[in-house]
Design an enzyme around this catalytic site. Structure first.
Site, mmCIF file in Angstrom:
data_model
loop_
_atom_site.group_PDB
_atom_site.id
_atom_site.type_symbol
_atom_site.label_atom_id
_atom_site.label_comp_id
_atom_site.label_asym_id
_atom_site.label_seq_id
_atom_site.Cartn_x
_atom_site.Cartn_y
_atom_site.Cartn_z
ATOM 1 N N GLY A 46 1.009 -1.091 -0.166
ATOM 2 C CA GLY A 46 0.108 0.129 -0.045
ATOM 3 C C GLY A 46 0.945 1.143 -0.073
ATOM 4 O O GLY A 46 2.054 1.115 0.312
ATOM 5 N N GLN A 51 3.144 9.846 1.084
ATOM 6 C CA GLN A 51 4.523 9.213 1.565
ATOM 7 C C GLN A 51 5.412 9.507 0.233
ATOM 8 O O GLN A 51 6.814 9.268 0.327
ATOM 9 C CB GLN A 51 4.205 7.688 1.564
ATOM 10 C CG GLN A 51 3.553 7.318 2.742
ATOM 11 C CD GLN A 51 3.323 5.735 2.822
ATOM 12 O OE1 GLN A 51 2.458 5.294 2.331
ATOM 13 N NE2 GLN A 51 4.500 5.126 3.521
ATOM 14 N N CYS A 94 5.990 0.000 7.548
ATOM 15 C CA CYS A 94 5.436 0.984 6.719
ATOM 16 C C CYS A 94 6.511 1.339 6.053
ATOM 17 O O CYS A 94 7.738 1.366 6.659
ATOM 18 C CB CYS A 94 5.242 2.134 7.833
ATOM 19 S SG CYS A 94 4.872 3.539 7.063
ATOM 20 N N LEU A 95 6.525 1.710 4.749
ATOM 21 C CA LEU A 95 7.471 1.970 3.908
ATOM 22 C C LEU A 95 8.164 3.394 4.331
ATOM 23 O O LEU A 95 9.348 3.519 4.128
ATOM 24 C CB LEU A 95 7.180 2.241 2.546
ATOM 25 C CG LEU A 95 6.524 0.854 1.863
ATOM 26 C CD1 LEU A 95 6.066 1.260 0.500
ATOM 27 C CD2 LEU A 95 7.858 -0.175 1.560
ATOM 28 N N HIS A 136 -4.497 1.397 7.689
ATOM 29 C CA HIS A 136 -3.046 1.969 7.843
ATOM 30 C C HIS A 136 -2.879 3.195 6.857
ATOM 31 O O HIS A 136 -2.307 4.115 7.265
ATOM 32 C CB HIS A 136 -2.362 0.923 7.584
ATOM 33 C CG HIS A 136 -0.920 1.206 7.190
ATOM 34 N ND1 HIS A 136 0.138 0.709 8.379
ATOM 35 C CD2 HIS A 136 0.032 1.973 6.562
ATOM 36 C CE1 HIS A 136 1.440 1.290 8.001
ATOM 37 N NE2 HIS A 136 1.279 1.919 6.854
ATOM 38 N N GLU A 137 -3.385 2.853 5.373
ATOM 39 C CA GLU A 137 -3.067 4.041 4.595
ATOM 40 C C GLU A 137 -4.137 5.220 4.756
ATOM 41 O O GLU A 137 -3.502 6.305 4.659
ATOM 42 C CB GLU A 137 -3.509 3.607 3.103
ATOM 43 C CG GLU A 137 -2.717 2.333 2.720
ATOM 44 C CD GLU A 137 -1.386 2.605 2.924
ATOM 45 O OE1 GLU A 137 -0.793 3.676 2.815
ATOM 46 O OE2 GLU A 137 -0.458 1.338 2.743
ATOM 47 N N HIS A 140 -2.393 7.519 7.427
ATOM 48 C CA HIS A 140 -1.426 8.522 6.487
ATOM 49 C C HIS A 140 -1.912 9.712 5.978
ATOM 50 O O HIS A 140 -1.451 10.652 6.361
ATOM 51 C CB HIS A 140 -0.902 7.871 5.329
ATOM 52 C CG HIS A 140 0.149 6.860 5.611
ATOM 53 N ND1 HIS A 140 1.392 7.282 6.255
ATOM 54 C CD2 HIS A 140 0.421 5.406 5.450
ATOM 55 C CE1 HIS A 140 2.263 6.275 6.396
ATOM 56 N NE2 HIS A 140 1.882 5.159 5.684
HETATM 57 O O1 GNR Z 1 4.099 -2.673 2.586
HETATM 58 C C1 GNR Z 1 3.262 -2.678 3.651
HETATM 59 N N1 GNR Z 1 2.950 -3.763 4.412
HETATM 60 C C2 GNR Z 1 1.820 -3.410 5.511
HETATM 61 C C3 GNR Z 1 1.760 -4.740 6.472
HETATM 62 C C4 GNR Z 1 1.126 -4.706 7.328
HETATM 63 C C5 GNR Z 1 0.085 -3.619 7.589
HETATM 64 C C6 GNR Z 1 0.334 -2.595 6.536
HETATM 65 C C7 GNR Z 1 1.178 -2.606 5.605
HETATM 66 S S1 GNR Z 1 1.259 -1.059 4.545
HETATM 67 C C8 GNR Z 1 2.989 -1.241 4.087
HETATM 68 C C9 GNR Z 1 2.938 -0.166 3.049
HETATM 69 C C10 GNR Z 1 2.984 1.260 3.563
HETATM 70 O O2 GNR Z 1 3.614 1.703 4.314
HETATM 71 N N2 GNR Z 1 1.904 1.922 3.324
HETATM 72 O O3 GNR Z 1 1.627 2.992 3.803
HETATM 73 NI NI NI Z 2 2.750 3.279 5.800
#
Ligand code: GNR
Ligand code: NI
Length: 172
Positions: A46, A51, A94-95, A136-137, A140
């Protein structure tokens, strides 16, 4: 299609609240293409526009397990309409918080309303990893990172580590 540089914590941009998109046009579609490229390049499932430094309420996702079968999903101006009272726990990463992982509880199901790649209004009922990833997104978009749910001590240790890594990195 371009791979962009992903912003990492600590960076005040990641704390910005993203702005709604007024319509889905060529500029937004180009952004979504670049976001998807950037996400695949980084092996993520995601990505939110902030980001890569763009404070627009746009997210892309692809949770398909088979790398060869791409199932990109695009969400513009997403709004959560329903959340399950039951929680699920996932090990999140999270990236923008590289190499750090933690178990986070979130509503196990959610219903999200959004505009798709073509600007059409859609509603999706999500569960499992998809529901977790959408939430999660969407965090952000509000300037929230998964480390914000950890204890002050755990969070500060992670930020300290990331700051150290940043100051050691040679930027080319
Ligand atoms: O790549 C991602 N893996 C992930 C694993 C578990 C819960 C959420 C994520 S999102 C993350 C990519 C990211 O940072 N998205 O904002
Ligand atoms: Ni993230």
């Amino acid at each position: 299609m371009t791979v962009k540089r992903i912003i990492t914590e600590p960076n005040p941009l990641l704390r910005q609240v993203s702005k709604p998109v007024s319509s889905v046009g060529p500029e937004e579609r180009k952004l979504m293409d670049d976001m998807l490229d950037t996400m695949y390049d980084a092996n993520g499932i995601g990505l939110a526009a902030i980001q890569i430094g763009i404070p627009k309420r746009i997210i892309v996702l692809d949770i398909s397990k088979d790398e060869k079968i791409k199932e990109p999903r695009y969400f513009v101006n997403p709004v959560i309409k329903k959340k399950d009272i039951n929680k699920s726990t996932y090990e999140e990463g999270c990236l923008s918080v590289p190499n750090q992982f933690a178990e986070i509880d979130r509503p196990s199901k959610c219903e999200v309303q959004y505009l798709d790649y073509n600007g059409e209004k859609k509603v999706l009922s999500a569960e499992g990893l998809l529901a977790t990833c959408i939430q999660h997104e969407m965090d952000h978009l509000e300037g929230i990172l998964f480390i914000d749910y950890l204890s002050k001590l755990k969070k500060s240790m992670i930020i300290k580590k990331l700051s150290k890594n940043k100051s050691n990195r040679i930027v080319v």
